[in-house]
Design an enzyme around this catalytic site. Structure first.
Site, PDB file in Angstrom:
ATOM      1  N   TYR A 111      15.615   1.711   9.699  1.00  0.00           N
ATOM      2  CA  TYR A 111      14.644   2.258   8.747  1.00  0.00           C
ATOM      3  C   TYR A 111      13.237   2.076   9.289  1.00  0.00           C
ATOM      4  CZ  TYR A 111      12.054   2.596   4.279  1.00  0.00           C
ATOM      5  OH  TYR A 111      11.177   2.925   3.279  1.00  0.00           O
ATOM      6  N   LEU A 112      12.479   3.171   9.345  1.00  0.00           N
ATOM      7  CA  LEU A 112      11.149   3.154   9.959  1.00  0.00           C
ATOM      8  C   LEU A 112      10.224   2.110   9.336  1.00  0.00           C
ATOM      9  CD1 LEU A 112       9.158   4.475  11.966  1.00  0.00           C
ATOM     10  CD2 LEU A 112       8.511   6.047  10.113  1.00  0.00           C
ATOM     11  N   ASN A 113      10.299   1.927   8.022  1.00  0.00           N
ATOM     12  CA  ASN A 113       9.378   0.979   7.379  1.00  0.00           C
ATOM     13  C   ASN A 113       9.720  -0.481   7.674  1.00  0.00           C
ATOM     14  OD1 ASN A 113       7.714   2.912   6.366  1.00  0.00           O
ATOM     15  ND2 ASN A 113       8.233   2.617   4.214  1.00  0.00           N
ATOM     16  N   TYR A 114      10.872  -0.734   8.324  1.00  0.00           N
ATOM     17  CA  TYR A 114      11.174  -2.061   8.875  1.00  0.00           C
ATOM     18  C   TYR A 114      11.155  -1.927  10.401  1.00  0.00           C
ATOM     19  CZ  TYR A 114      12.522  -3.777   4.270  1.00  0.00           C
ATOM     20  OH  TYR A 114      12.506  -4.154   2.946  1.00  0.00           O
ATOM     21  N   GLY A 145       0.822  -1.207   0.000  1.00  0.00           N
ATOM     22  CA  GLY A 145       0.000   0.000   0.000  1.00  0.00           C
ATOM     23  C   GLY A 145       0.855   1.255   0.000  1.00  0.00           C
ATOM     24  N   VAL A 146       0.419   2.268  -0.758  1.00  0.00           N
ATOM     25  CA  VAL A 146       1.223   3.479  -0.849  1.00  0.00           C
ATOM     26  C   VAL A 146       1.232   4.242   0.469  1.00  0.00           C
ATOM     27  CG1 VAL A 146       0.738   3.711  -3.310  1.00  0.00           C
ATOM     28  CG2 VAL A 146      -0.601   5.028  -1.692  1.00  0.00           C
ATOM     29  N   GLY A 147       0.172   4.126   1.267  1.00  0.00           N
ATOM     30  CA  GLY A 147       0.049   4.952   2.474  1.00  0.00           C
ATOM     31  C   GLY A 147       1.219   4.833   3.411  1.00  0.00           C
ATOM     32  N   GLY A 148       1.470   3.631   3.914  1.00  0.00           N
ATOM     33  CA  GLY A 148       2.582   3.424   4.830  1.00  0.00           C
ATOM     34  C   GLY A 148       3.918   3.515   4.140  1.00  0.00           C
ATOM     35  N   HIS A 149       3.996   3.032   2.907  1.00  0.00           N
ATOM     36  CA  HIS A 149       5.260   3.044   2.164  1.00  0.00           C
ATOM     37  C   HIS A 149       5.774   4.463   2.000  1.00  0.00           C
ATOM     38  CE1 HIS A 149       8.222   1.366  -0.611  1.00  0.00           C
ATOM     39  NE2 HIS A 149       7.904   2.300  -1.498  1.00  0.00           N
TER      40      HIS A 149
END
Length: 1020
Positions: free
Chosen positions: A337-340, A52-56
């Site tokens: 990295y925040l997304n991990y 999803g683009v939102g969190g990415h």
């Protein structure tokens, strides 16, 4: 939790090289939509299409283009967010601090992002990808060691991304790469910079950028791009992941130990993503993502497991590996990295609260020195920590989430308007004003308009949801009649559009008061055509100048005038003098208007000098008493004329009010200082739309609408003026609508009744003010029953189509005999081609109807079924599908009258049965309400030549791929094309047949099919 799953629209503007992307869209959907518009545009985002683009986007957004163009977040130029106060903000209204924070700082700490505006980037028409795989024995470690020294220094157009994985118990290293160019140029670069990899031409694949996204997700790169739209990710099991940044090459011995440790678990992935290029050029503080110059690559470690009971083993393995890597990665702080997201780094308390000191332990790892600025922004925009999670940014103002989520209210500050003149539609956000809408329309076209109110500062949200009167209503109906879609937040926090909310809720919010059902964010409206020149006039009369006789005459002619003309009288007190003003809009030029007025209303004595020719949009200034020839920018003014306390009520009039009653109405206006009584004519389109089309029921039978208003300025005058209004309302009772006395929702009158203070109400209480029309009732018993002596006959169809054999659709609940009424001899058909209608009796088959139409005209048809032996009666009463439905709707949508025998044995037509029963029998199953004897239908136009085809495919011929693709395009094809897919077994062989009818010639059809569905390989 706010579920944004239905918020996935994407609007790509190739000319502007931008796109608006809603937060629940996936990367694959974004890539697909870009590729539809251009083969040389792209967006720098991740390798997983289902992400999803939102969190990415909000965490940064890695991808294969990051060395060339930076992160996803580096290429965001605007956004729409719901903040902690429920306001919907864009970049301008949220301010640069919050806009900075949500791009890489984790937007969930600050609000709910609804959509992102992104900057597209250029890519060549041909790119090259490769994957070269090595085992330990084939030199994996030396190659990985060398890669560290060169990957971040390579040209920006080249990203080489190694990954360690276990395939069938064998650990291997794969070098996967994207190069923005052709293979020959890539081979030259690799020979000069990384000859050790021994890349060969046969390892390389030249393709397009969008197909490279399929390649990196391990999908067939030359397969259908439709697979990018699949929202379902590859099945995942339990996993643990962490991340690191590397600032100098890791020694070979450490890489060997890293490799050895992979043998201790069953399923792992260790990915290396090179930095350098654009990533090193962007300042550390440009957005919250700080890992820029000085980092040569990024590592993500992941271990997966499927079996229960393996969690402790695998999590401990990951924690030991993470500890082992400490000497070789970034320090002070060790970055992540925040997304991990890794909760081992630290987390907020269970209730979501956190102190600055506690959060800083993990916050600096993700954001380095940017963490302090994020805290500052959070403290400003969400001081009570409403948006919180395990690793949300803390507020310095409080350590806990003080605001109750049950108190969360959305304030609609969003007022964007997107006008599509080619499609004659517009999306209008709920906080826009009518003036803003009118201004935006006229910017695009002088011959388009929208039928809405006369006050430019009025907000569209409440105006539309209550119905929406205006000067164009006799021509085009209410605002609500011209709404074709909407986006609403429902009681469960879901954002829904028309398709996902369903037709019942969509019906309810258009005239039923949307605030009862949710929060409407935006409306999709259908624009209407107006001439380039319109005419307005105002003629004012006092009592002595014959105001009463003129108003009395107006009642008789106003609803019968041409639809293009609306004359709207108003009684007002100007400088203590009462006067009646006739204000009008005519969609045409003055000479034509004068001719109509001379024939229909000569008593008004309208003259040429009373009239002003102007444009439609300038007429909106005129009606609001602004200079009609002044600047149109005044339409954008959101500040209304100052208002004082007031009381207003409304009425509908079904027959002209006597002169004596009008004289008394006029007399009563002398008793207060600021009375306003406005009269809005009906007729025209308002009388053509059925009462149940939308919740607004005041249609045919009403000749005009009255609004009464009294204003006051001085304190202490409330009681006097309110009592005056109540007395006037009581006086008017004999002269206005009855059973019930009707009122308009947008002139809400609490004197009619109201819910309790806590908002609760019973149906019986609410019905007092909420009833819309109880004068027309269908028999409450849902059966059509006949009593004969002591025997009860009960015929209850199980289905309402015309597809049943005799008797099989009827059952008896009590094992009693039942009646079948045989209409086989009711077969008369009367076709009137000039009027484009036909009367058809219920025993007729579709084939008989089609034959009779063809006898009279080769350019007329009727949108009914494809089975010529199907009976007309049941087919019509259940709705009626057919090959023309995409062009003209269902059979039931084209029925204009009927004759029915009701439960009392009376034969009724549309007029005598009433609109409720007529509504019910068209799609609700006529046999539930009576016996329909005949139907009056509206014929439709068809070209003299149409084209049909049938293409059949077996499984081996790609049937599944074709029917999968069909799902995405069939509903988007031109209305003139109906493409039906049909799965059927022929001689023990399953096949899918594509049957089609096109209202046109083969050449045009072939072009459409080539553009939209080339995979079917339709040939002439």
């Amino acid at each position: 939790m706010l579920n944004l799953i239905n918020f996935h629209s994407i609007n790509v503007d190739i000319e502007g090289e931008i796109a608006w992307v809603q937060a629940a869209a996936t990367l694959g959907q974004l890539y697909y939509n870009i590729a539809e518009k251009s083969p040389i545009h792209a967006f720098p985002a991740g390798l997983g299409p289902p992400v999803g683009v939102g969190g990415h986007f909000s965490g940064g957004g890695f991808g294969s283009l990051m060395r060339k163009y930076g992160l996803s977040a580096d290429n965001i130029i605007d956004a729409r967010i719901v903040d902690a106060n429920g306001k919907i903000l864009d970049r301008r209204s949220m301010g640069e601090d919050l806009f900075w924070a949500i791009r890489g700082g984790g937007a969930a700490s600050f609000g709910v992002v609804l959509s992102w505006k992104i900057k597209l980037v250029r890519v060549p028409s041909t790119v090259t990808v490769f994957t070269v795989t090595k085992t330990l024995e084939q030199g994996a470690i030396p190659l990985l060691h060398k890669w560290q020294y060169i990957a971040h220094k390579l040209p920006k157009d080249l990203a080489i991304m190694p990954g360690i994985a276990k395939i069938n118990s064998t650990t291997q290293l794969s070098f996967t790469s994207l190069f923005l160019g052709k293979a020959e140029e890539l081979l030259q670069i690799m020979q000069e910079s990384f000859p050790e990899l021994d890349l060969k031409r046969e390892d390389c694949i030249e393709t397009t950028w969008v197909r490279s996204t399929l390649y990196f997700f391990r999908l067939p790169y030359n397969g259908s791009l439709i697979s990018l739209l699949d929202r379902i990710p590859i099945p995942r099991y339990s996993f643990k992941s962490v991340s690191d940044y590397v600032t100098k090459p890791i020694p070979k011995l450490a890489l060997q130990e890293l490799w050895r440790r992979t043998s201790e678990v069953d399923d792992l992935n260790i990915d290396f993503l090179p930095h350098g290029g654009r990533m090193s050029e962007i300042a550390e503080s440009e957005i919250p993502y700080p890992h820029r110059e000085g980092n040569i690559y990024f590592i993500s470690y992941e271990v997966d497991w499927e079996k229960q009971g393996e969690s402790i083993k695998n999590i401990e393995w990951m924690r030991n590996l993470y500890k082992y890597m400490s000497p070789y990665v970034s320090k002070q702080p060790r970055r992540a990295y925040l997304n991990y997201r890794d909760l081992d780094l630290g987390q907020n308390r269970i209730d979501g609260s956190a102190s600055y000191e506690e959060a800083k332990i993990w916050g600096v790892k993700y954001f380095n020195s940017n963490f302090d600025r994020l805290v500052k922004v959070k403290s400003k925009v969400d001081p009570s920590n409403f948006f919180s999670n395990e690793q949300s940014i803390p507020s310095r103002n409080t350590g806990s989430a003080l605001k109750s989520r049950s108190e969360y209210r959305v304030t609609l500050d969003q007022d964007s308007i997107n006008v599509d003149i080619e499609g004659e539609i517009a999306w209008v956000q709920a906080a826009a004003t009518l003036g803003q809408l009118y201004y935006n329309i006229v910017e695009k076209s002088p011959i388009h308009a929208f039928p809405a109110g006369l006050g430019p500062p009025v907000g569209v949200g409440g105006h539309f949801r209550g119905g929406g009167f205006g000067s164009l209503m006799r021509k085009y109906g209410l605002s609500a009649d011209n709404i074709i879609d909407a986006r609403i937040v429902d009681a469960n926090g879901k954002i829904l559009d028309r398709r996902s909310m369903g037709e019942d809720l969509f019906w309810a919010i258009r005239g039923g008061g949307a605030a009862s059902f949710g929060v409407v964010l935006s409306w999709k409206i259908k624009l209407v055509r107006v001439p380039s020149t319109v005419t307005v006039f105002t003629v004012t009369k006092t009592l002595e100048q014959g105001a009463i006789p003129l108003l009395h005459k107006w009642q008789y002619i106003a609803p019968k005038l041409p639809k293009d003309l609306a004359i709207m009288p108003r009684i007002a007190k100007i400088n203590s003098t009462r006067q009646l003003s006739f204000t009008s809009l005519f969609l045409g030029k003055v000479e034509e208007l004068l001719q109509i007025m001379q024939e229909s209303f000569p008593e008004l004595d309208l003259k040429r000098e009373d009239c002003i020719e102007t444009t439609w949009v300038r007429s909106t200034l005129y009606f609001f008493r602004l200079p009609y020839n002044g600047s149109l920018s005044s339409l954008l003014d959101r500040i209304p004329i100052p208002r004082y306390p007031f009381k207003s009520v409304s009425d509908y009039v079904t027959e002209p009010i006597p002169k004596s009653a009008l004289q008394e109405l006029w007399r009563r206006t002398s008793e207060v200082d600021l009375p306003y009584i406005s009269f809005i004519p009906y007729g025209g389109r308002m009388s053509e739309i059925s009462k149940s089309k939308i919740p607004y029921p005041h249609r045919e039978g009403n000749i005009y609408f009255i609004s009464y208003e009294v204003d006051w300025i001085k304190e202490g005058e409330s009681t006097k003026n309110i009592e005056w209004m109540r007395s006037l309302d009581k006086y008017m009772t004999p002269y206005v609508s009855k059973q019930p006395r009707r009122a308009y929702l947008n002139y809400r009158d609490l004197d009619l009744g109201q819910n309790k203070i806590d908002g609760s109400a019973s149906y019986e209480e609410a019905k007092i003010w909420g009833i819309r029309d109880d004068s027309l009732k269908v028999h409450e018993d849902r059966r059509f029953a006949v009593n004969q002596g002591t025997l009860s006959y009960d015929c209850k169809p199980d289905k309402n189509g015309g597809h049943d054999y005799e008797g099989l659709s009827c059952t008896s609940n009590q094992k009693l005999p039942f009646v079948i009424l045989d209409l086989i001899n009711f077969q008369a058909i009367k076709v009137d081609v000039e009027d484009e209608t036909a009367w058809v009796q219920s025993g007729v088959t579709l084939g008989q109807l089609y034959y009779k139409i063809e006898e009279k005209s080769s350019i007329h048809g009727f949108p009914a079924g494809i089975g010529t032996s199907v009976g007309f009666g049941g087919h019509f009463s259940g709705g009626g599908y057919g090959a023309l439905m995409r062009k003209y709707g269902l059979v039931a949508d084209n029925i204009v009258d009927a004759q029915i025998v009701n439960a009392k044995g009376e034969i009724l037509d549309r007029r005598s049965m009433g609109e409720d029963l007529f509504w019910a029998i068209r799609g609700g199953g006529g046999s539930s309400f009576g016996v329909v004897l005949s139907w009056k239908i509206k014929l439709v136009r068809v070209p003299p030549t149409v084209t049909v085809f049938t293409v059949s495919k077996t499984l081996e011929q790609g049937a599944i791929s074709l029917i999968h693709k069909w799902q995405y395009i069939a509903h988007k094809l031109p209305k003139d094309l109906m493409l039906i897919s049909w799965l059927v077994k022929r001689n023990s062989t399953m096949q899918v047949s594509f049957l089609s009818m096109f209202l046109g010639k083969p050449k045009e059809l072939l072009q459409i099919m080539q553009d939209s569905f080339p995979e079917l390989l339709l040939l002439h």
